[in-house]
Design an enzyme around this catalytic site. Structure first.
Site, PDB file in Angstrom:
ATOM      1  N   CYS A  34      30.473  40.262  46.175  1.00 49.92           N
ATOM      2  CA  CYS A  34      30.467  38.842  45.679  1.00 49.92           C
ATOM      3  C   CYS A  34      31.378  38.111  46.331  1.00 49.92           C
ATOM      4  O   CYS A  34      30.496  36.914  46.442  1.00 49.92           O
ATOM      5  CB  CYS A  34      30.514  38.824  44.123  1.00 49.92           C
ATOM      6  SG  CYS A  34      32.106  39.121  43.893  1.00 49.92           S
ATOM      7  N   ASP A  36      33.832  37.356  46.041  1.00 49.80           N
ATOM      8  CA  ASP A  36      34.812  36.566  45.548  1.00 49.80           C
ATOM      9  C   ASP A  36      36.397  37.137  45.601  1.00 49.80           C
ATOM     10  O   ASP A  36      36.519  38.104  46.525  1.00 49.80           O
ATOM     11  CB  ASP A  36      34.852  36.858  43.282  1.00 49.80           C
ATOM     12  CG  ASP A  36      33.355  36.277  42.687  1.00 49.80           C
ATOM     13  OD1 ASP A  36      32.890  35.548  43.937  1.00 49.80           O
ATOM     14  OD2 ASP A  36      33.140  37.051  42.139  1.00 49.80           O
ATOM     15  N   CYS A  59      33.896  35.029  39.277  1.00 53.72           N
ATOM     16  CA  CYS A  59      32.820  35.364  37.944  1.00 53.72           C
ATOM     17  C   CYS A  59      34.496  35.258  37.051  1.00 53.72           C
ATOM     18  O   CYS A  59      35.142  35.530  37.405  1.00 53.72           O
ATOM     19  CB  CYS A  59      32.458  36.268  38.131  1.00 53.72           C
ATOM     20  SG  CYS A  59      33.367  38.241  38.411  1.00 53.72           S
ATOM     21  N   CYS A 103      35.127  44.241  39.313  1.00 50.21           N
ATOM     22  CA  CYS A 103      35.501  42.559  39.246  1.00 50.21           C
ATOM     23  C   CYS A 103      37.038  43.244  38.771  1.00 50.21           C
ATOM     24  O   CYS A 103      38.328  42.857  39.638  1.00 50.21           O
ATOM     25  CB  CYS A 103      35.318  41.928  38.327  1.00 50.21           C
ATOM     26  SG  CYS A 103      33.557  40.952  38.626  1.00 50.21           S
TER      27      CYS A 103
HETATM   28 FE1  FES Z   1      32.915  39.354  42.400  1.00 48.47          FE
HETATM   29 FE2  FES Z   1      33.093  39.394  39.443  1.00 48.47          FE
HETATM   30  S1  FES Z   1      31.155  39.398  40.223  1.00 48.47           S
HETATM   31  S2  FES Z   1      34.793  39.778  41.273  1.00 48.47           S
END
Ligand code: FES
Length: 122
Positions: A34, A36, A59, A103
């Protein structure tokens, strides 16, 4: 997607968010799926985690897992903190939706990276 009350609480009121200048341990990890990013800063005395802060661009689940995992390792010995698993983090939040389990992996990996950084500097 249904989030537990605990996830919402830690997302809305994150504990220990911020940075520590000159940390004894620092870890930064990103999720390839993602994009992040989570950073963990540690202040350590005699192998005890005396302070921990996180900075997460991610997120709601990433912020909630960062927040609760800092609480879970504060005042712990580094070897205990190394044993923290993403499963334990997710359980402490009363669960995460299956698509959000990755996550919590970020939190486990960021803490491990920060402790490894501390150990490599010792
Ligand atoms: Fe990537 Fe939560 S969607 S860490």
């Amino acid at each position: 997607m249904q989030y537990s009350e605990k996830v919402m609480d830690h997302f809305m009121n994150p504990r220990n968010s911020g940075v520590i200048e000159n940390p004894d341990g620092y870890g930064k990890v990103g999720s390839p799926s993602c994009g992040d990013v989570m950073e963990i800063f540690l202040k350590i005395e005699d192998d005890i985690i005396k302070d921990v802060k996180f900075r997460t661009f991610g997120c709601a689940s990433a912020i909630a897992t960062s927040s609760i995992s800092t609480e879970m390792i504060l005042e712990k010995n580094v070897s205990e903190a190394l044993e923290l698993t993403n499963k334990a983090v997710a359980e402490a939040l009363d669960g995460l939706p299956p698509v959000k389990m990755h996550c919590s992996v970020l939190a486990e990996e960021a803490i491990k990276a920060a402790i490894e950084d501390y150990m490599s500097k010792k």
